[in-house]
Design a protein around this motif. Structure first.
Motif, PDB file in Angstrom:
ATOM      1  N   ALA A  54       8.873  -4.861   3.657  1.00 27.62           N
ATOM      2  CA  ALA A  54       9.123  -6.392   4.008  1.00 27.62           C
ATOM      3  C   ALA A  54       9.203  -7.028   2.580  1.00 27.62           C
ATOM      4  N   ALA A  55       8.755  -6.730   1.575  1.00 28.92           N
ATOM      5  CA  ALA A  55       8.959  -7.321   0.307  1.00 28.92           C
ATOM      6  C   ALA A  55      10.019  -6.818  -0.422  1.00 28.92           C
ATOM      7  N   GLN A  56      10.683  -5.864   0.215  1.00 28.52           N
ATOM      8  CA  GLN A  56      11.891  -5.250  -0.410  1.00 28.52           C
ATOM      9  C   GLN A  56      11.469  -4.718  -1.986  1.00 28.52           C
ATOM     10  N   LEU A  57      10.327  -3.896  -1.957  1.00 27.40           N
ATOM     11  CA  LEU A  57       9.879  -3.382  -3.242  1.00 27.40           C
ATOM     12  C   LEU A  57       9.806  -1.785  -3.160  1.00 27.40           C
ATOM     13  N   SER A  58      10.467  -0.998  -3.971  1.00 30.31           N
ATOM     14  CA  SER A  58      10.038   0.376  -3.957  1.00 30.31           C
ATOM     15  C   SER A  58       8.798   0.505  -4.246  1.00 30.31           C
ATOM     16  N   LEU A  59       8.256   1.849  -4.105  1.00 31.39           N
ATOM     17  CA  LEU A  59       7.034   2.504  -4.282  1.00 31.39           C
ATOM     18  C   LEU A  59       6.797   2.137  -5.602  1.00 31.39           C
ATOM     19  N   ARG A  60       7.578   2.651  -6.617  1.00 28.46           N
ATOM     20  CA  ARG A  60       7.607   2.448  -7.996  1.00 28.46           C
ATOM     21  C   ARG A  60       7.201   1.061  -8.595  1.00 28.46           C
TER      22      ARG A  60
ATOM     23  N   ALA B 245       3.860  -0.203  -7.266  1.00 28.85           N
ATOM     24  CA  ALA B 245       2.695   0.568  -8.467  1.00 28.85           C
ATOM     25  C   ALA B 245       2.630  -0.108  -9.531  1.00 28.85           C
ATOM     26  N   ASP B 246       3.850  -0.351 -10.265  1.00 27.45           N
ATOM     27  CA  ASP B 246       4.073  -1.132 -11.473  1.00 27.45           C
ATOM     28  C   ASP B 246       3.486  -2.505 -11.492  1.00 27.45           C
TER      29      ASP B 246
ATOM     30  N   VAL C 158      -1.109   0.442 -10.655  1.00 27.50           N
ATOM     31  CA  VAL C 158      -1.508   1.717 -10.356  1.00 27.50           C
ATOM     32  C   VAL C 158      -0.538   2.761 -10.444  1.00 27.50           C
ATOM     33  N   SER C 159      -1.103   4.007 -10.246  1.00 27.78           N
ATOM     34  CA  SER C 159       0.266   4.880 -10.581  1.00 27.78           C
ATOM     35  C   SER C 159       1.011   5.081  -9.336  1.00 27.78           C
ATOM     36  N   ASN C 160       2.178   5.275  -9.436  1.00 29.07           N
ATOM     37  CA  ASN C 160       3.029   5.919  -8.511  1.00 29.07           C
ATOM     38  C   ASN C 160       2.638   6.790  -7.574  1.00 29.07           C
ATOM     39  N   PRO C 161       2.029   7.901  -8.133  1.00 30.07           N
ATOM     40  CA  PRO C 161       1.583   9.055  -7.128  1.00 30.07           C
ATOM     41  C   PRO C 161       0.319   8.359  -6.427  1.00 30.07           C
ATOM     42  N   TYR C 162      -0.439   7.827  -6.809  1.00 28.34           N
ATOM     43  CA  TYR C 162      -1.833   7.314  -6.278  1.00 28.34           C
ATOM     44  C   TYR C 162      -1.326   6.357  -5.196  1.00 28.34           C
ATOM     45  N   LEU C 163      -0.302   5.459  -5.277  1.00 30.22           N
ATOM     46  CA  LEU C 163      -0.227   4.634  -4.462  1.00 30.22           C
ATOM     47  C   LEU C 163       0.622   5.345  -3.178  1.00 30.22           C
TER      48      LEU C 163
END
Length: 159
Positions: free
Chosen positions: A19-25, A28-29, A33-38
């Motif tokens: 909904a916030a139009q954010l990628s996982l990466r 995470a940034d 936190v790290s991308n894999p952790y998220l």
């Protein structure tokens, strides 16, 4: 890896992120936190700490309390109480003393209805900044007078 019992936290986070139009990466940034952790949190493979949830909530611009409830850290009643307090404290149309009086009244109604706080002390986080600690509504003579005085000021804009 088996899915942990963290309610629907992961699904909810994924929905909020999209909904916030954010990628996982990007999330995470922003949350630090790290991308894999998220990714593992979103898939229900990891149970994040309250601190991580707070960082993620801040990055998503949503209530940390909502994430705490979904993660099983906070129960629904506690969240509702915190949100009620936050709304009162955030209201710019009333002054600090009025906020304090409202919180005292709210606490007295909760006690009357059986939702007794665990301690008689107000947690530091719930205290209104800049407002001196005052007795509860029941022991506070003058609360009615103070409310009447405020009402009179509202009725008479020239005072």
């Amino acid at each position: 890896m088996a899915s942990l019992n963290v309610g629907n936290l992961g699904e909810y986070l994924r929905e909020q992120r999209r909904a916030a139009q954010l990628s996982l990466r990007q999330l995470a940034d922003a949350a630090g936190v790290s991308n894999p952790y998220l990714s593992q949190i979103e898939r229900g493979l990891r149970k994040p700490s309250a601190e991580v949830l707070q960082q993620v909530a801040k990055a998503l611009r949503i209530s940390a309390e909502t994430l705490y409830v979904r993660a099983g850290i906070l129960d629904e009643r506690e969240r509702e109480e915190l949100e009620t307090r936050a709304v009162i404290l955030a209201d710019p149309s009333i002054n600090e003393r009025q906020k304090n009086v409202l919180l005292q009244i709210y606490d007295s109604f909760r006690r009357e209805n059986g939702f007794v706080p665990e301690t008689d002390e107000t947690p530091e986080a719930d205290k209104t900044p800049g407002v001196a600690e005052s007795p509860g509504v029941a022991e506070s003579p003058g609360v009615d007078d103070a409310l009447k005085a405020d009402a009179a000021k509202d009725d008479n804009p020239h005072s």
